[in-house]
Design a protein around this motif. Structure first.
Motif, short mmCIF file in Angstrom:
data_model
loop_
_atom_site.label_atom_id
_atom_site.label_comp_id
_atom_site.label_asym_id
_atom_site.label_seq_id
_atom_site.Cartn_x
_atom_site.Cartn_y
_atom_site.Cartn_z
N GLU A 1 0.82 -1.20 0.00
CA GLU A 1 0.00 0.00 0.00
C GLU A 1 0.87 1.27 0.00
O GLU A 1 0.57 2.23 -0.72
CB GLU A 1 -0.93 0.01 1.22
N ARG A 2 1.93 1.24 0.80
CA ARG A 2 2.80 2.41 0.86
C ARG A 2 3.60 2.58 -0.44
O ARG A 2 3.80 3.69 -0.92
CB ARG A 2 3.74 2.30 2.07
N ALA A 3 4.07 1.47 -0.98
CA ALA A 3 4.82 1.52 -2.24
C ALA A 3 3.93 2.01 -3.37
O ALA A 3 4.36 2.82 -4.22
CB ALA A 3 5.39 0.15 -2.57
N LEU A 4 2.68 1.55 -3.38
CA LEU A 4 1.74 1.98 -4.41
C LEU A 4 1.49 3.48 -4.32
O LEU A 4 1.44 4.18 -5.34
CB LEU A 4 0.43 1.21 -4.26
N ALA A 5 1.35 3.99 -3.10
CA ALA A 5 1.13 5.43 -2.92
C ALA A 5 2.33 6.23 -3.44
O ALA A 5 2.17 7.29 -4.06
CB ALA A 5 0.87 5.73 -1.45
N ILE A 6 3.54 5.71 -3.18
CA ILE A 6 4.75 6.40 -3.64
C ILE A 6 4.80 6.43 -5.17
O ILE A 6 5.08 7.47 -5.78
CB ILE A 6 6.01 5.70 -3.09
N LEU A 7 4.53 5.30 -5.80
CA LEU A 7 4.58 5.23 -7.26
C LEU A 7 3.50 6.10 -7.90
O LEU A 7 3.75 6.75 -8.92
CB LEU A 7 4.43 3.77 -7.71
N ASN A 8 2.31 6.11 -7.30
CA ASN A 8 1.24 6.96 -7.82
C ASN A 8 1.60 8.43 -7.70
O ASN A 8 1.34 9.23 -8.61
CB ASN A 8 -0.08 6.68 -7.09
N ALA A 9 2.19 8.80 -6.56
CA ALA A 9 2.60 10.19 -6.36
C ALA A 9 3.67 10.59 -7.38
O ALA A 9 3.66 11.71 -7.91
CB ALA A 9 3.11 10.40 -4.94
N LEU A 10 4.59 9.68 -7.66
CA LEU A 10 5.64 9.96 -8.64
C LEU A 10 5.05 10.14 -10.03
O LEU A 10 5.43 11.05 -10.78
CB LEU A 10 6.67 8.83 -8.63
N ASP A 11 4.09 9.27 -10.39
CA ASP A 11 3.46 9.38 -11.69
C ASP A 11 2.68 10.70 -11.82
O ASP A 11 2.67 11.33 -12.88
CB ASP A 11 2.51 8.20 -11.93
N GLU A 12 2.02 11.09 -10.73
CA GLU A 12 1.29 12.35 -10.74
C GLU A 12 2.24 13.54 -10.90
O GLU A 12 1.93 14.51 -11.60
CB GLU A 12 0.48 12.50 -9.46
N ALA A 13 3.40 13.45 -10.26
CA ALA A 13 4.39 14.52 -10.40
C ALA A 13 4.88 14.60 -11.85
O ALA A 13 5.01 15.69 -12.42
CB ALA A 13 5.56 14.29 -9.45
N ASP A 14 5.15 13.44 -12.45
CA ASP A 14 5.57 13.42 -13.85
C ASP A 14 4.49 14.01 -14.75
O ASP A 14 4.77 14.79 -15.67
CB ASP A 14 5.87 11.98 -14.29
N ALA A 15 3.23 13.58 -14.48
CA ALA A 15 2.12 14.02 -15.31
C ALA A 15 1.91 15.53 -15.21
O ALA A 15 1.59 16.19 -16.20
CB ALA A 15 0.84 13.29 -14.92
N ALA A 16 2.09 16.08 -14.01
CA ALA A 16 1.88 17.52 -13.81
C ALA A 16 2.85 18.32 -14.65
O ALA A 16 2.52 19.39 -15.17
CB ALA A 16 2.04 17.86 -12.34
N VAL A 17 4.06 17.81 -14.82
CA VAL A 17 5.07 18.50 -15.61
C VAL A 17 4.83 18.31 -17.11
O VAL A 17 4.82 19.26 -17.89
CB VAL A 17 6.49 18.03 -15.23
N THR A 18 4.60 17.05 -17.51
CA THR A 18 4.46 16.77 -18.94
C THR A 18 3.17 17.33 -19.50
O THR A 18 3.06 17.58 -20.70
CB THR A 18 4.50 15.25 -19.19
N ASP A 19 2.14 17.50 -18.65
CA ASP A 19 0.87 18.04 -19.12
C ASP A 19 0.84 19.56 -19.12
O ASP A 19 -0.17 20.18 -19.41
CB ASP A 19 -0.27 17.54 -18.23
N ASN A 20 1.96 20.18 -18.79
CA ASN A 20 1.99 21.63 -18.60
C ASN A 20 2.17 22.41 -19.89
O ASN A 20 1.74 23.55 -19.99
CB ASN A 20 3.14 21.99 -17.64
N GLY A 21 2.82 21.81 -20.86
CA GLY A 21 3.15 22.55 -22.07
C GLY A 21 2.03 22.55 -23.08
O GLY A 21 0.93 22.03 -22.86
N GLU A 22 2.30 23.12 -24.23
CA GLU A 22 1.31 23.20 -25.29
C GLU A 22 1.13 21.85 -25.98
O GLU A 22 0.05 21.52 -26.45
CB GLU A 22 1.74 24.25 -26.32
N GLU A 23 2.20 21.06 -26.03
CA GLU A 23 2.16 19.79 -26.76
C GLU A 23 1.73 18.66 -25.85
O GLU A 23 2.09 18.60 -24.68
CB GLU A 23 3.55 19.49 -27.34
#
Length: 299
Positions: A67-89
């Protein structure tokens, strides 16, 4: 030890129920998956997975660590997504869960257009008729046919609709009694979709009136194309989505029955929804897939 890889490997092993299945999902050798989990256990000084010759099971410590590992991986994916979804492309990873036959017939022939339009998009298409949990399965977007989920935990976006058709082959209809009214189905072999419930009826609506007809038959399946093939082989009457059998009806391989009725296997809407988690609101990747799908359904 690569700790991040070890966490992903452990989580995949728990989800898949074994080292070999996890290795296939991750694209690694089974020995690499086993070594990563062993190294993780050695570093932690506890057993995460109980092993025997046939299967693995998760220990009490392993369940908490999962459960804790899953939360860490989900948080990391969300951090990646927040950056990659930020631009125009549109860019970054997008995991989409789609029902099997809808993926094969509606989406697969046009995937090239989506990938060409968005060259920085990394798409994972998970094809399954099972209802997936978006959070635990780490799926960004799920397509559902029928009634949508109403929940504060999930965003539901309607992207289209469909109808269900009663169909049978000319060969079957030639050797059986005619179907001029829904009640006549009680004397026929009905090919039923297996929703995992004991319900054995189809619901007919016409001009505001509803009729619920008990049905029976020797074949049930949770795959729509198996029922379609059985109908083509003259094994009975099937209730299937129009997008699945339209070509068969147009070329005469199947005949549509009782077209003046709206038919459903129960209180299910003929709608198509995309589901995603609230923290993905505003995602350019999700918006891109939604636009792609709506264009297909409109056509």
């Amino acid at each position: 030890m690569d700790k991040l890889l070890a966490l992903r490997t452990f989580v995949a092993t728990v989800r898949c129920g074994g080292f070999s299945a996890a290795a296939r999902q991750l694209g690694l050798a089974t020995s690499s998956v086993t070594r990563a989990v062993n190294a993780l256990e050695q570093e932690l000084g506890c057993v995460l997975l109980n092993r025997n010759t046939r299967q693995i099971s998760v220990s009490e410590a392993g369940r908490e660590y999962f459960e804790r590992a899953l939360a860490i991986l989900n948080a990391l994916d969300e951090a990646d997504a927040a950056v990659t979804d930020n631009g125009e492309e549109v860019r970054g990873r997008l995991a989409v869960s789609v029902p099997v036959e809808f993926a094969r017939r509606i989406i697969a022939p046009h995937l090239g257009k989506l990938l060409q339009r968005h060259p920085q998009l990394e798409l994972t298409l998970r094809v399954t008729d099972e209802v997936v949990d978006l959070l635990s399965e780490r799926v960004d977007l799920a397509l559902r046919l029928g009634a949508s989920i109403v929940s504060d935990d999930v965003v539901s976006q309607r992207v289209g609709s469909f109808h269900r058709w009663l169909v049978a082959s000319p060969q079957y209809l030639a050797r059986t009694s005619p179907v001029s009214h829904p009640d006549a189905l009680q004397a026929h072999a009905c090919l039923q979709y297996d929703y995992g419930s004991p319900a054995n009826y189809w619901r007919f609506e016409q001009q505001g009136a509803t009729l619920q007809v008990p049905i029976s038959g020797r074949l049930r399946s949770n795959n729509a194309d198996i029922l379609r093939q059985a109908a083509l082989d003259g094994q009975g009457i099937a209730l299937l989505s129009d997008w699945l059998v339209r070509d068969d009806v147009d070329n005469g391989k199947l005949q549509r029955l009782l077209p003046d009725y709206e038919v459903a296997p129960g209180p299910h809407e003929g709608t198509i929804h995309l589901l995603y988690l609230p923290n993905h609101r505003g995602s350019r990747r999700i918006a891109a897939f939604s636009e792609f799908l709506q264009a297909l359904l409109k056509d």
